[in-house]
Write a protein that holds these residues in place. Structure first.
Motif, PDB file in Angstrom:
ATOM      1  N   ALA A  83       5.149  17.189   3.249  1.00  0.00           N
ATOM      2  CA  ALA A  83       4.594  17.319   1.406  1.00  0.00           C
ATOM      3  C   ALA A  83       3.562  16.099   1.396  1.00  0.00           C
ATOM      4  N   LEU A 124      -0.686  -1.079  -4.705  1.00  0.00           N
ATOM      5  CA  LEU A 124      -1.888   0.448  -4.843  1.00  0.00           C
ATOM      6  C   LEU A 124      -1.573   1.845  -4.388  1.00  0.00           C
ATOM      7  N   GLU A 125      -1.598   2.322  -5.080  1.00  0.00           N
ATOM      8  CA  GLU A 125      -1.276   3.714  -5.285  1.00  0.00           C
ATOM      9  C   GLU A 125      -2.740   5.115  -5.098  1.00  0.00           C
ATOM     10  N   GLY A 164       7.203   1.960  -1.056  1.00  0.00           N
ATOM     11  CA  GLY A 164       6.356   0.729  -1.611  1.00  0.00           C
ATOM     12  C   GLY A 164       7.495   0.488  -3.331  1.00  0.00           C
ATOM     13  N   ALA A 206      -6.329   3.917  -6.607  1.00  0.00           N
ATOM     14  CA  ALA A 206      -7.042   3.013  -5.286  1.00  0.00           C
ATOM     15  C   ALA A 206      -6.347   3.999  -3.790  1.00  0.00           C
ATOM     16  N   ALA A 264      13.928   4.262   3.399  1.00  0.00           N
ATOM     17  CA  ALA A 264      13.295   4.125   2.641  1.00  0.00           C
ATOM     18  C   ALA A 264      13.628   2.826   1.819  1.00  0.00           C
ATOM     19  N   ILE A 314       0.882  -1.122  -0.064  1.00  0.00           N
ATOM     20  CA  ILE A 314       0.256   0.302   0.224  1.00  0.00           C
ATOM     21  C   ILE A 314       0.448   1.053   0.230  1.00  0.00           C
ATOM     22  N   ALA A 330      10.137  15.355  -6.951  1.00  0.00           N
ATOM     23  CA  ALA A 330      10.622  16.911  -5.628  1.00  0.00           C
ATOM     24  C   ALA A 330      11.810  15.722  -5.081  1.00  0.00           C
ATOM     25  N   GLY A 373       9.616   2.633   4.783  1.00  0.00           N
ATOM     26  CA  GLY A 373       9.679   4.314   4.762  1.00  0.00           C
ATOM     27  C   GLY A 373       9.778   4.506   6.090  1.00  0.00           C
ATOM     28  N   CYS A 379      16.876  14.224  -7.148  1.00  0.00           N
ATOM     29  CA  CYS A 379      17.260  12.688  -6.344  1.00  0.00           C
ATOM     30  C   CYS A 379      17.881  12.819  -5.439  1.00  0.00           C
ATOM     31  N   ALA A 396       8.224  21.279   4.592  1.00  0.00           N
ATOM     32  CA  ALA A 396       8.894  20.057   5.803  1.00  0.00           C
ATOM     33  C   ALA A 396       9.374  18.692   4.467  1.00  0.00           C
ATOM     34  N   GLN A 397      10.463  18.328   4.719  1.00  0.00           N
ATOM     35  CA  GLN A 397      10.840  17.468   3.768  1.00  0.00           C
ATOM     36  C   GLN A 397      10.673  15.591   4.512  1.00  0.00           C
TER      37      GLN A 397
HETATM   38  C1  FAD Z   1      10.105  18.116  -0.958  1.00  0.00           C
HETATM   39  C2  FAD Z   1      11.084  17.442  -0.314  1.00  0.00           C
HETATM   40  C3  FAD Z   1      13.046  16.758  -0.248  1.00  0.00           C
HETATM   41  C4  FAD Z   1      13.294  15.342  -0.746  1.00  0.00           C
HETATM   42  N1  FAD Z   1      14.233  14.958  -0.454  1.00  0.00           N
HETATM   43  C5  FAD Z   1      15.368  14.074  -0.586  1.00  0.00           C
HETATM   44  C6  FAD Z   1      16.836  13.709  -1.163  1.00  0.00           C
HETATM   45  O1  FAD Z   1      16.799  14.568  -1.869  1.00  0.00           O
HETATM   46  N2  FAD Z   1      16.693  13.416  -0.413  1.00  0.00           N
HETATM   47  C7  FAD Z   1      16.150  12.401   0.738  1.00  0.00           C
HETATM   48  O2  FAD Z   1      17.274  11.189   0.610  1.00  0.00           O
HETATM   49  N3  FAD Z   1      15.333  12.132   0.986  1.00  0.00           N
HETATM   50  C8  FAD Z   1      14.342  13.180   0.424  1.00  0.00           C
HETATM   51  N4  FAD Z   1      13.337  13.659   0.825  1.00  0.00           N
HETATM   52  C9  FAD Z   1      12.408  12.632   1.854  1.00  0.00           C
HETATM   53  C10 FAD Z   1      12.275  11.311   0.811  1.00  0.00           C
HETATM   54  O3  FAD Z   1      11.821  12.236  -0.234  1.00  0.00           O
HETATM   55  C11 FAD Z   1      10.995  10.396   2.390  1.00  0.00           C
HETATM   56  O4  FAD Z   1      11.394  10.501   3.210  1.00  0.00           O
HETATM   57  C12 FAD Z   1      11.027   9.043   1.377  1.00  0.00           C
HETATM   58  O5  FAD Z   1      10.314   9.102  -0.366  1.00  0.00           O
HETATM   59  C13 FAD Z   1       9.838   8.049   2.101  1.00  0.00           C
HETATM   60  O6  FAD Z   1       9.128   7.423   1.180  1.00  0.00           O
HETATM   61  P1  FAD Z   1       7.646   6.739   1.575  1.00  0.00           P
HETATM   62  O7  FAD Z   1       8.100   5.567   0.338  1.00  0.00           O
HETATM   63  O8  FAD Z   1       8.207   6.021   3.128  1.00  0.00           O
HETATM   64  O9  FAD Z   1       6.509   7.236   0.987  1.00  0.00           O
HETATM   65  P2  FAD Z   1       6.676   8.322   0.443  1.00  0.00           P
HETATM   66  O10 FAD Z   1       7.089   9.259  -0.311  1.00  0.00           O
HETATM   67  O11 FAD Z   1       5.255   9.770   1.029  1.00  0.00           O
HETATM   68  O12 FAD Z   1       4.660   7.672  -0.079  1.00  0.00           O
HETATM   69  C14 FAD Z   1       3.869   7.266   0.120  1.00  0.00           C
HETATM   70  C15 FAD Z   1       3.118   6.824  -0.559  1.00  0.00           C
HETATM   71  O13 FAD Z   1       2.065   6.009  -0.061  1.00  0.00           O
HETATM   72  C16 FAD Z   1       1.215   6.644  -1.038  1.00  0.00           C
HETATM   73  N5  FAD Z   1      -0.167   6.653   0.016  1.00  0.00           N
HETATM   74  C17 FAD Z   1      -0.713   7.758   0.393  1.00  0.00           C
HETATM   75  N6  FAD Z   1      -1.539   7.306   1.694  1.00  0.00           N
HETATM   76  C18 FAD Z   1      -2.180   6.055   1.164  1.00  0.00           C
HETATM   77  C19 FAD Z   1      -3.556   5.052   0.742  1.00  0.00           C
HETATM   78  N7  FAD Z   1      -4.249   5.465   1.642  1.00  0.00           N
HETATM   79  N8  FAD Z   1      -3.566   4.797  -0.305  1.00  0.00           N
HETATM   80  C20 FAD Z   1      -3.212   4.658  -1.242  1.00  0.00           C
HETATM   81  N9  FAD Z   1      -2.050   4.804  -1.248  1.00  0.00           N
HETATM   82  C21 FAD Z   1      -1.106   5.743  -0.867  1.00  0.00           C
HETATM   83  C22 FAD Z   1       0.781   8.258  -1.162  1.00  0.00           C
HETATM   84  O14 FAD Z   1       0.384   8.645  -2.729  1.00  0.00           O
HETATM   85  C23 FAD Z   1       2.309   8.130  -1.730  1.00  0.00           C
HETATM   86  O15 FAD Z   1       2.374   7.824  -3.326  1.00  0.00           O
HETATM   87  C24 FAD Z   1      12.221  14.587   0.614  1.00  0.00           C
HETATM   88  C25 FAD Z   1      11.389  15.062   0.655  1.00  0.00           C
HETATM   89  C26 FAD Z   1      10.315  16.382   0.378  1.00  0.00           C
HETATM   90  C27 FAD Z   1       9.151  16.345   0.301  1.00  0.00           C
END
Ligand code: FAD
Length: 413
Positions: free
Chosen positions: A165, A31-32, A14, A129, A395, A8, A43, A378, A49, A349-350
């Motif tokens: 974000a 599921l996204e 993911g 989704a 992540a 999810i 971003a 993550g 990246c 926030a990042q």
């Molecule tokens: C502007 C910005 C710049 C950054 N730059 C860096 C960098 O250069 N280097 C670095 O290491 N980190 C960086 N980060 C931090 C890093 O991007 C995140 O920590 C990382 O992407 C987290 O990954 P994640 O998969 O846990 O969560 P996310 O990337 O937040 O992904 C979660 C996903 O789940 C989906 N989702 C949420 N709820 C549901 C639901 N109920 N059903 C289905 N889908 C759902 C969302 O749409 C999203 O696609 C940055 C963050 C930001 C905001």
């Protein structure tokens, strides 16, 4: 083989979990909620990246139990991460501070190769989704979407991110899903975020950028220090050193411990060195006022504000300055003090500090200790990293471990 892993959230964690689960033989559905996967990746690193860091260390991570990251970061370390991405086509380039970027300098390359790999492997990607419920009945998970469609799986990996974000899809709804499965949440707050300061003159200096040192203090004790570009804004202060301090600053603020920020505008100089320099400088600028006498030394827009702060009349001739006044001037230049009163919001926030309690997750498999067959990966967990590639590494590593464990326990079971 009809055993199924449902992932999810199609962010960094993911997508990694899906690839690794599929490579290890599971039937994977991702599921996204958005119409495309990986919106946040685009971003990251200002669109370039910063996907890992050569100096990843346990000390770069924060949360109630930072040691929790140890197993994941050993199971998928930086070398393996570089290798994983290189095999998908990403050529790494290492920049200052060990930050690693794709040589294309395009975040979209990282997303493209992950998407292509998922497609090549046959991961079933379902977009639009939005998961609203996860329910375990006997040995199966029933995952329900907002439009009431359901998916049935043997394992579920929750990778819905934190609250940072929120326009990218991670708005904290994953905490609610996890709470329904009896998990507890450590209080969340924005991490790697700009800070709000208590000063009346911020609007006057908004937009001024300096290369200096930012130090975070509590009760007179230095907590953390970072150097680099610092930007004054109309609400407070921003820039890489500020983002690095922000998590600790907000943690102190939340505990009512009055965090203080000290900014040195004159990098690599002590107060005594600045006093000596100013005395010398003022000998050859002796006809100038203090206001014009500082032009060329510090940003012109800062001069009236600083002089007002230390109560020196800006029209005073430099030759008339007392030793005490020169001392005061040198002190503020290396030690400009601000009270931190808050931060910008999750929108800016990042990363999110806090999240699912790591006490309830097995650090070697990412499996929930409360619900068998449920995994996390993550940012959703109570782990956040420093700025510089550490959050994406978390992540990737936690996604790798969750994907592998979920797939392998299926095969064994
Ligand atoms: C502007 C910005 C710049 C950054 N730059 C860096 C960098 O250069 N280097 C670095 O290491 N980190 C960086 N980060 C931090 C890093 O991007 C995140 O920590 C990382 O992407 C987290 O990954 P994640 O998969 O846990 O969560 P996310 O990337 O937040 O992904 C979660 C996903 O789940 C989906 N989702 C949420 N709820 C549901 C639901 N109920 N059903 C289905 N889908 C759902 C969302 O749409 C999203 O696609 C940055 C963050 C930001 C905001």
């Amino acid at each position: 083989m009809d055993k199924k892993v449902i992932v999810i959230g199609g962010g960094a964690a993911g997508m990694m979990a899906s690839i690794v689960a599929k490579r290890n033989g599971a039937n994977v559905t991702l599921l996204e909620r958005n119409s495309r996967v990986g919106k946040k990746i685009l971003a990251t690193g200002n669109g370039r990246c910063n996907y890992t860091n050569m100096h990843v260390d346990i000390n770069n991570y924060h949360g109630k139990n930072p040691k929790f990251v140890y197993s994941c970061l050993s199971q998928m370390n930086v070398e393996m991460t570089l290798n994983f991405f290189e095999k998908l086509g990403i050529t790494p380039v290492v920049e200052e501070g060990g930050k690693v970027f794709p040589l294309s300098f395009q975040a979209s390359s990282v997303l493209d190769v992950l998407r292509m790999e998922m497609e090549d492997l046959g991961v079933k990607i379902v977009c639009d989704a939005f998961v609203t419920d996860i329910f375990k009945k006997k040995e199966k998970f029933i995952v329900t979407l907002k439009d009431k469609k359901t998916f049935i799986g043997d394992k579920v990996i929750i990778c819905t991110g934190g609250k940072a974000a929120p326009f990218t899809g991670s708005d904290g709804n994953g905490y609610e899903l996890s709470k329904k499965l009896s998990h507890s949440i450590i209080d969340v707050f924005p991490g790697l975020v700009q800070l709000r300061l208590e000063k009346s003159y911020l609007k006057q200096i908004a937009g001024v950028k300096v290369v200096g040192t930012a130090g975070l203090y509590s009760k007179g004790k230095l907590i953390r220090e970072d150097k680099g570009d610092i930007l004054f804004t109309n609400y407070g202060i921003s820039g890489p050193p500020i983002l690095q301090l922000s998590r600790k600053a907000l943690e102190l603020l939340n505990k009512d411990k009055k965090p203080i920020l000290k900014v040195s505008l004159i990098d690599r100089k002590t107060k005594e060195e600045v006093v000596d320099y100013l005395k010398l400088r003022f000998t050859y600028l002796e006809k100038r006022t203090i206001e014009t006498g500082l032009i060329g030394f510090i940003n012109k827009r800062l001069i009236p504000v600083i002089l007002k702060e230390i109560k020196i009349d800006r029209s005073k001739r430099v030759a008339q300055l007392s030793n005490k006044e020169i001392d005061k001037l040198a002190k503020i230049l290396v030690d400009w003090k601000f009270e931190i009163i808050g931060s910008q919001s999750y929108k800016d926030a990042q990363v999110t500090a806090g999240g699912i309690s790591t006490k309830e997750i097995d650090s070697t498999t990412m499996e929930s200790k409360l619900v068998k067959g449920l995994y996390f990966a993550g940012e959703i967990m109570d782990i956040d990293g420093d700025c510089g590639g550490f959050n994406l590494q978390w992540a990737w590593s936690s996604g790798y471990v969750a994907g592998k464990s979920a797939a392998l326990t299926i095969l064994k079971g």
